[in-house]
Design a protein around this motif. Structure first.
Motif, PDB file in Angstrom:
ATOM      1  N   ASP A   1       0.840  -1.190   0.000  1.00  0.00           N
ATOM      2  CA  ASP A   1       0.000   0.000   0.000  1.00  0.00           C
ATOM      3  C   ASP A   1       0.883   1.252   0.000  1.00  0.00           C
ATOM      4  N   THR A   2       0.993   1.884  -1.148  1.00  0.00           N
ATOM      5  CA  THR A   2       1.793   3.092  -1.279  1.00  0.00           C
ATOM      6  C   THR A   2       1.488   3.777  -2.601  1.00  0.00           C
ATOM      7  N   ASP A   3       1.612   5.096  -2.615  1.00  0.00           N
ATOM      8  CA  ASP A   3       1.571   5.855  -3.859  1.00  0.00           C
ATOM      9  C   ASP A   3       2.975   6.092  -4.395  1.00  0.00           C
ATOM     10  N   ARG A   4       3.983   5.738  -3.610  1.00  0.00           N
ATOM     11  CA  ARG A   4       5.353   5.994  -4.042  1.00  0.00           C
ATOM     12  C   ARG A   4       5.693   5.113  -5.243  1.00  0.00           C
ATOM     13  N   PHE A   5       6.504   5.628  -6.113  1.00  0.00           N
ATOM     14  CA  PHE A   5       6.928   4.869  -7.285  1.00  0.00           C
ATOM     15  C   PHE A   5       7.984   3.855  -6.854  1.00  0.00           C
ATOM     16  N   LEU A   6       7.664   2.577  -6.976  1.00  0.00           N
ATOM     17  CA  LEU A   6       8.595   1.536  -6.560  1.00  0.00           C
ATOM     18  C   LEU A   6       9.517   1.098  -7.680  1.00  0.00           C
ATOM     19  N   GLY A   7       9.054   1.204  -8.905  1.00  0.00           N
ATOM     20  CA  GLY A   7       9.858   0.791 -10.045  1.00  0.00           C
ATOM     21  C   GLY A   7       8.975   0.565 -11.249  1.00  0.00           C
ATOM     22  N   PRO A   8       9.564   0.547 -12.438  1.00  0.00           N
ATOM     23  CA  PRO A   8       8.754   0.359 -13.648  1.00  0.00           C
ATOM     24  C   PRO A   8       8.140  -1.030 -13.702  1.00  0.00           C
TER      25      PRO A   8
ATOM     26  N   PRO B   1       6.135   9.589 -12.280  1.00  0.00           N
ATOM     27  CA  PRO B   1       5.963   8.987 -10.950  1.00  0.00           C
ATOM     28  C   PRO B   1       7.232   9.096 -10.121  1.00  0.00           C
ATOM     29  N   GLY B   2       7.061   9.146  -8.813  1.00  0.00           N
ATOM     30  CA  GLY B   2       8.215   9.281  -7.935  1.00  0.00           C
ATOM     31  C   GLY B   2       7.827   9.191  -6.480  1.00  0.00           C
ATOM     32  N   LEU B   3       8.613   9.813  -5.621  1.00  0.00           N
ATOM     33  CA  LEU B   3       8.417   9.716  -4.174  1.00  0.00           C
ATOM     34  C   LEU B   3       7.851  11.002  -3.586  1.00  0.00           C
ATOM     35  N   GLY B   4       7.343  11.899  -4.448  1.00  0.00           N
ATOM     36  CA  GLY B   4       6.842  13.179  -3.979  1.00  0.00           C
ATOM     37  C   GLY B   4       5.339  13.199  -3.785  1.00  0.00           C
ATOM     38  N   TRP B   5       4.751  14.370  -4.014  1.00  0.00           N
ATOM     39  CA  TRP B   5       3.325  14.564  -3.796  1.00  0.00           C
ATOM     40  C   TRP B   5       2.496  13.552  -4.586  1.00  0.00           C
ATOM     41  N   GLY B   6       1.610  12.831  -3.912  1.00  0.00           N
ATOM     42  CA  GLY B   6       0.667  11.941  -4.583  1.00  0.00           C
ATOM     43  C   GLY B   6       1.302  10.924  -5.505  1.00  0.00           C
ATOM     44  N   GLY B   7       2.522  10.491  -5.176  1.00  0.00           N
ATOM     45  CA  GLY B   7       3.205   9.508  -6.015  1.00  0.00           C
ATOM     46  C   GLY B   7       3.859  10.087  -7.247  1.00  0.00           C
ATOM     47  N   THR B   8       3.962  11.423  -7.311  1.00  0.00           N
ATOM     48  CA  THR B   8       4.662  12.087  -8.412  1.00  0.00           C
ATOM     49  C   THR B   8       6.101  12.399  -7.983  1.00  0.00           C
ATOM     50  N   LYS B   9       6.845  13.018  -8.881  1.00  0.00           N
ATOM     51  CA  LYS B   9       8.186  13.492  -8.536  1.00  0.00           C
ATOM     52  C   LYS B   9       8.169  14.874  -7.896  1.00  0.00           C
ATOM     53  N   LEU B  10       6.985  15.450  -7.761  1.00  0.00           N
ATOM     54  CA  LEU B  10       6.879  16.846  -7.353  1.00  0.00           C
ATOM     55  C   LEU B  10       7.240  17.062  -5.889  1.00  0.00           C
ATOM     56  N   THR B  11       8.099  18.017  -5.653  1.00  0.00           N
ATOM     57  CA  THR B  11       8.301  18.559  -4.313  1.00  0.00           C
ATOM     58  C   THR B  11       7.684  19.943  -4.211  1.00  0.00           C
TER      59      THR B  11
END
Length: 485
Positions: A127-134, A287-297
């Motif tokens: 359970d996560t929105d973080r990007f784990l990998g392609p 996708p990434g580890l930022g806001w809502g599973g994006t790369k955004l900080t």
């Protein structure tokens, strides 16, 4: 000069270890006790706890004192599980325990065994929105490939681990590490996995995932669009615009159908992304580890120029929030229509907190999946395909360590079970490598006889408790060494 004590051969699995007296085999599950192969673990009994919603709980889960059965009176609904029972290998013989019972006046039979699975794997939900990998990326443990990333589902990332190609189709190290990682996860231990091109994730069934050293706290309440739909009415009149940032679908309340129905006024906002339907935007960021599973900080990166002809004006207020409520920011447009950060007003704090409150805790779910086919079925019946058909039709109930299983449609007996529903330590292994999982097949005795079951070895629970099985449990013997042979 005296001769060294003679080793004896264990035939409980395909490895067929030669075991010296007082030693265990490579699996640590069988030992040589005075020239006889015995199990080192007791058979686990289960009973139904009626006062906790009929949940199956371990009856004999205690520090073992060498007694293979629980002490004290045995509840009437006690059943023998496959945990610690032994296997059917080399498969020509009946299952270790075939137990007769009477349930609600009906004569029943439960066939109990520990199955050796080379054809098995784990389905892991994180359970996560973080990007784990392609998607399709290799998942590694101790540097060895043990699985891959599969599809992303609603608020979760999915991994597929194990399988016959990793267990037996690669190098010895790959097979050994795959087996060890699967065994640890099945028995409730934590395993650290590294995803090619992605994150390092620590997974433990029933616990929050740890992504790149950061424990996850909340599973998102929904996508950005769903969040707008749930909470638009509570934002009305408190703020001029709300953007819910999400890697999948970013929502904009003034354009969204929920906002339109509520009479929300246009704001002239511009979102950099692929517009789907009004108020719903795809691919606002990688996708990434930022806001809502994006790369955004900085969430302002997804905004274009505000349009005064469509409602933008100095002083217009903007709330930007993630799908978990963990990230949020509040702005007001200046005279140049550029958003300037402002403290979050008290009137909006409750709405952000409500998003957080509606997010369920992030957990890892581990499902063991195996194909109970092949010669395993010969331990149940002389005509194995009849067992397959009986399970598929629902006549035979399949459980694993007392836990309910999901049976896949189609050919064979392919099942999944949530590992947290089994008693601790229910899974074992053999160094072929393969996992060992407990199975119980329960059906009416009449149907068992009709499928060609081994009626000549059906025994009562009292008989099993008094006399044990083919491989008796080691009781009150010298402590076993666990360093192999």
């Amino acid at each position: 000069m005296t001769d060294a004590p003679e080793k004896i051969r264990c035939d409980a699995c395909p490895v067929m270890c030669y075991i010296a007296p007082g030693q265990t085999g490579a699996c640590d599950r069988y030992a040589n006790a005075g020239g006889r192969i015995v199990r080192t673990d007791p058979v686990v009994m289960l009973t139904h706890a009626l006062d906790v919603g009929h949940r199956i709980v371990p009856f004999a889960l205690r520090d073992w004192d060498g007694d293979p059965i629980p002490s004290g009176p045995m509840p009437a609904d006690t059943t023998v599980t496959g945990i610690g029972s032994g296997t059917t290998y080399p498969d020509y013989k009946p299952a270790p325990f075939i137990v007769s019972s009477r349930v609600d006046g009906a004569d029943m039979v439960t066939v109990v065994t520990e199955a050796i699975f080379s054809y098995c794997g784990l389905k892991v939900k994180i359970d996560t929105d973080r990007f784990l990998g392609p998607e399709g990326a290799v998942v590694r443990a101790e540097g060895e490939p043990v699985g891959h990333v599969t599809t992303a589902e609603y608020g979760s990332q999915m991994l597929s681990l194990g399988g016959v190609h990793h267990l037996t189709g690669g190098s010895k190290a790959e097979g050994r590490v795959t087996c060890a990682a699967m065994l640890a996860l099945c028995n409730g231990d934590a395993v650290t996995l590294v995803i090619d091109g992605g994150s390092t994730v620590t997974v433990q069934a029933g616990h929050p995932p740890i992504v790149d050293g950061r424990p996850e706290r909340r599973m998102r309440v929904g996508c950005g669009s769903a969040t707008i739909g749930m909470f638009a009415s509570q934002w009305l009149g408190l703020v001029d615009e709300v953007v819910v940032v999400d890697d999948h679908i970013t929502g904009v309340v003034s354009e969204h159908q929920a906002g339109r129905v509520l009479g929300w006024q246009p704001t002239g906002i511009k979102i950099k992304g692929h517009r789907s339907t009004p108020g719903r935007y795809f691919r606002v960021s990688e996708p990434g580890l930022g806001w809502g599973g994006t790369k955004l900080t900085d969430p302002l990166e997804i905004l274009g120029d505000w349009n005064p002809k469509k409602g933008a004006r100095p002083g217009l207020t903007l709330l930007m929030v993630s799908t978990t409520g963990e990230e949020y920011a509040y702005y007001a447009l200046d005279d140049a229509l550029i958003p300037q950060p402002r403290p979050l007003p008290d009137r909006l704090k409750a709405t952000v907190g409500l998003i957080d409150e509606n997010c369920e805790p992030s957990l890892c779910t581990v499902l063991f999946m195996g194909g109970a086919g092949g010669s395993l079925r010969a331990g149940v019946t002389k005509n194995p395909v009849r067992l397959t058909r009986s399970v598929q039709s629902g006549i035979t109930r399949l459980t694993s360590g007392g836990a309910e299983c999901y049976i896949w449609p189609g050919g064979g007996i392919t099942f999944m079970v949530d590992v947290t529903r089994l008693p601790k330590g229910a899974f074992g292994y053999v160094p072929t490598p393969a996992l060992v999982a407990p199975l119980e097949f329960t059906l009416p005795r009449e149907d068992y006889l009709a499928m060609g079951g081994h009626d000549e070895v059906v025994r009562s629970l009292d008989d099993i408790m008094a006399n044990g099985g083919e491989y008796p449990t080691a009781a009150r013997l010298e402590p076993w060494r666990s360093d192999g042979i």
